[in-house]
Structure formats: C-alpha cells, structure tokens
Scaffold this motif. Sequence first.
Motif, PDB file in Angstrom:
ATOM      1  N   PHE A 177      24.129  41.163 -60.250  1.00 47.91           N
ATOM      2  CA  PHE A 177      25.091  42.225 -60.561  1.00 47.91           C
ATOM      3  C   PHE A 177      24.735  43.440 -59.733  1.00 47.91           C
ATOM      4  O   PHE A 177      23.628  43.977 -59.836  1.00 47.91           O
ATOM      5  N   SER A 178      25.662  43.867 -58.897  1.00 46.18           N
ATOM      6  CA  SER A 178      25.449  45.034 -58.038  1.00 46.18           C
ATOM      7  C   SER A 178      26.565  46.045 -58.276  1.00 46.18           C
ATOM      8  O   SER A 178      27.741  45.721 -58.138  1.00 46.18           O
ATOM      9  N   MET A 179      26.176  47.268 -58.650  1.00 53.34           N
ATOM     10  CA  MET A 179      27.133  48.364 -58.824  1.00 53.34           C
ATOM     11  C   MET A 179      26.766  49.422 -57.799  1.00 53.34           C
ATOM     12  O   MET A 179      25.676  49.998 -57.850  1.00 53.34           O
ATOM     13  N   HIS A 180      27.658  49.685 -56.865  1.00 52.37           N
ATOM     14  CA  HIS A 180      27.292  50.413 -55.649  1.00 52.37           C
ATOM     15  C   HIS A 180      28.479  51.195 -55.102  1.00 52.37           C
ATOM     16  O   HIS A 180      29.606  51.065 -55.583  1.00 52.37           O
ATOM     17  N   GLY A 181      28.208  51.979 -54.072  1.00 53.92           N
ATOM     18  CA  GLY A 181      29.261  52.731 -53.408  1.00 53.92           C
ATOM     19  C   GLY A 181      30.142  51.827 -52.554  1.00 53.92           C
ATOM     20  O   GLY A 181      29.641  51.062 -51.729  1.00 53.92           O
ATOM     21  N   LYS A 182      31.437  51.939 -52.739  1.00 57.30           N
ATOM     22  CA  LYS A 182      32.399  51.106 -52.008  1.00 57.30           C
ATOM     23  C   LYS A 182      32.346  51.372 -50.510  1.00 57.30           C
ATOM     24  O   LYS A 182      32.413  50.450 -49.693  1.00 57.30           O
ATOM     25  N   GLY A 183      32.231  52.656 -50.125  1.00 51.82           N
ATOM     26  CA  GLY A 183      32.315  53.019 -48.719  1.00 51.82           C
ATOM     27  C   GLY A 183      30.967  53.217 -48.059  1.00 51.82           C
ATOM     28  O   GLY A 183      30.870  53.944 -47.070  1.00 51.82           O
ATOM     29  N   ASN A 184      29.953  52.560 -48.568  1.00 55.23           N
ATOM     30  CA  ASN A 184      28.593  52.762 -48.067  1.00 55.23           C
ATOM     31  C   ASN A 184      28.056  51.481 -47.447  1.00 55.23           C
ATOM     32  O   ASN A 184      28.637  50.406 -47.600  1.00 55.23           O
ATOM     33  N   ASN A 200      33.774  56.971 -53.359  1.00 57.66           N
ATOM     34  CA  ASN A 200      32.949  58.106 -52.942  1.00 57.66           C
ATOM     35  C   ASN A 200      33.082  59.237 -53.953  1.00 57.66           C
ATOM     36  O   ASN A 200      34.181  59.535 -54.439  1.00 57.66           O
ATOM     37  N   GLY A 201      31.948  59.881 -54.248  1.00 61.74           N
ATOM     38  CA  GLY A 201      31.956  61.035 -55.128  1.00 61.74           C
ATOM     39  C   GLY A 201      32.020  60.720 -56.609  1.00 61.74           C
ATOM     40  O   GLY A 201      32.151  61.641 -57.428  1.00 61.74           O
ATOM     41  N   THR A 202      31.935  59.451 -56.992  1.00 61.55           N
ATOM     42  CA  THR A 202      31.974  59.083 -58.407  1.00 61.55           C
ATOM     43  C   THR A 202      30.974  59.920 -59.195  1.00 61.55           C
ATOM     44  O   THR A 202      29.795  59.978 -58.848  1.00 61.55           O
ATOM     45  N   LEU A 241      21.921  59.481 -47.725  1.00 58.06           N
ATOM     46  CA  LEU A 241      22.390  58.151 -47.340  1.00 58.06           C
ATOM     47  C   LEU A 241      23.340  57.550 -48.366  1.00 58.06           C
ATOM     48  O   LEU A 241      23.811  56.427 -48.191  1.00 58.06           O
ATOM     49  N   GLY A 242      23.597  58.274 -49.445  1.00 54.83           N
ATOM     50  CA  GLY A 242      24.512  57.791 -50.473  1.00 54.83           C
ATOM     51  C   GLY A 242      25.782  58.611 -50.480  1.00 54.83           C
ATOM     52  O   GLY A 242      25.843  59.708 -49.930  1.00 54.83           O
ATOM     53  N   LYS A 243      26.825  58.067 -51.151  1.00 57.33           N
ATOM     54  CA  LYS A 243      28.109  58.768 -51.180  1.00 57.33           C
ATOM     55  C   LYS A 243      28.640  58.919 -52.595  1.00 57.33           C
ATOM     56  O   LYS A 243      29.816  59.226 -52.785  1.00 57.33           O
TER      57      LYS A 243
END
Length: 300
Positions: A177-184, A200-202, A241-243
């Motif tokens: 299970f990976s919950m991550h930035g869509k645009g990263n 981005n910006g969540t 490095l994160g969004k």
Amino acid sequence: MLKIANHSRYRHPLPEGHRFPMLKYELLPEQLLYEGTCDVSHFFTPEIPEDELILKVHAEQYYRHLKALTLDARAARKIGFPLSKALVEREVIIADGTIKASTYALEHGIAMNIAGGTHHAYSNRGEAFCLLNDQAIGARYLLDNELVKKVLIVDLDVHQGNGTAEIFQKESRVFTFSMHGKGNYPFKKEQSDLDVALDNGTNDTVYLNVLQKTLPELIATVQPDFVYYLCGVDVLASDKLGKLGLSLEGCKARDRFVLETCKKAELPVMCSMGGGYSPDIKIIIEAHANTFRLAQDIFF
C-alpha cells in the motif's frame, strides 16, 4: 522496550557535497537521547548479514556488481550517490537493522530503524539513493522463517514505493500500500496492490481523512499479522523534494493514527524512516523524532 537500529558508529560513506541527506541519521539518535525519549539500552547496532538474506530479494548479478563496484555507468547514475565500498556496506547493514528490528517487533509490538525505507530499490537495480530494499528483505526473512503469514506494507513516504511494488508483484503474502504524491517522483509508477495518489499541496485535513478511511478498511480486508511502516517525513510542505502540504502537526497526527491503529489491532509494526529533505535540518529531526516519541507513548 522500544528497540532501535542505530548506525552512528559506522563511518559516513559519502563525500562532503552529498552529506546533507544523511546528516539526520547521525543527529536523530542524539536528539532522542538528549531529550530522554530513549536511553542507550534502546539502541542496538546492526551488522553485516549473510549474503543469502539479501539474495532472497535481489538478483544475484545485480548484487554481485554492486558489491564489486562494477555497475555500468547508467545503473550507477540512477542510484544518485557516488558508489563506494563503504556506501554498499552501509546499505547492507541497514538491511540487517530492519531484519533484527522485525524480530524485535514480534517480541515487543514495535521496533524502529533510524535509517531504511529504501523503497526505490528494485529486485535487479537501485534508484534514487536506494541500493537495497530493507523492508522487502525484512518481510522476506519473516515469511521464509515462518514467523508471519501475511505482511502489510504501509508506505507513506511522499514518493511511490516503486521498487517494493515490483519486488512483491507476484507475492500474495505481501500486500503493498503506497499513499504518495501524484505529481512526484517516480514519474513512471509501478502498480502496488493499492496506490493512493494525492494532488500537489494536499493539506493535513484531506490527507488524514483519506488515511483514516483507507487503513482500517485495508487491515480488515488483508488481515495481516505484521505491518511494515515507511514513515517518510517528505510529506511536509517544507520538503524540497516533496509536493504535498502537511504541517509538522499533520505529520505527527499521521504517525499517531498508523501506530494507534496497529496497536488496537494487535499488529506488530516495524518502522523505517524513509525520506525527509526540508532545508532546515531541525524540522527534519523534529518530524522524525515525533515518530519515536509516539512509539514510546502508544506501545509502552
């Protein structure tokens, strides 16, 4: 007792220009000792494990070239660090820390690795500062030794756990299970068993609402008997490095929810620290230290 793999006795393997991403691994145990969250009895020093344990997860040809420092130039560039014997040794030792922390978690309910979370390492290559996949190696160790039957990997680093997804794509006993930035990064994602991609910006509210809905349902469906938690703090709004847009308190609330959920379900959990790249090192240390503080409060 909370047991923590600490790597500070080993020589730093990177030249000066690459040291900042690794500095937190030296400062975090010092902070935990200074504030009294931990004392020296909480820490253990991992060692070099047998190659056999690494080869349960990683391709022999890749691992042989990695140890001999004979990776081709393109493969070495994808890792992002200058390769050296000390760097490879450190990565192998991190894997041992996760293996041992996994067995401590079975005994005590939770255990931690100051380093680790190297989820961009595939079975046959390294990427993005990850040479060997420590949680994959730990999970394989537990399964092969029949210490657990079903593993859930909860990867909440800002980047998708692409290497972990590839390693376990055909392993029904491990749910990724990976919950991550869509645009990263990685811009070409692998397919985890469950991917939740965030805009981005969540912010804190949206992030926590998604997590609070998803994780309990996942545990009820998957019915694991062990959890690996990759608790990267690169979800912070300050991360370069994160969004995503989490605050320090939001990141702490994330950790609290995951750990309390595991505790309530009587699931042992092993935590690897993952990423954290805010320009201010104090923010990185505070965010990571919160995870250890919560582990002490919730489990002990």
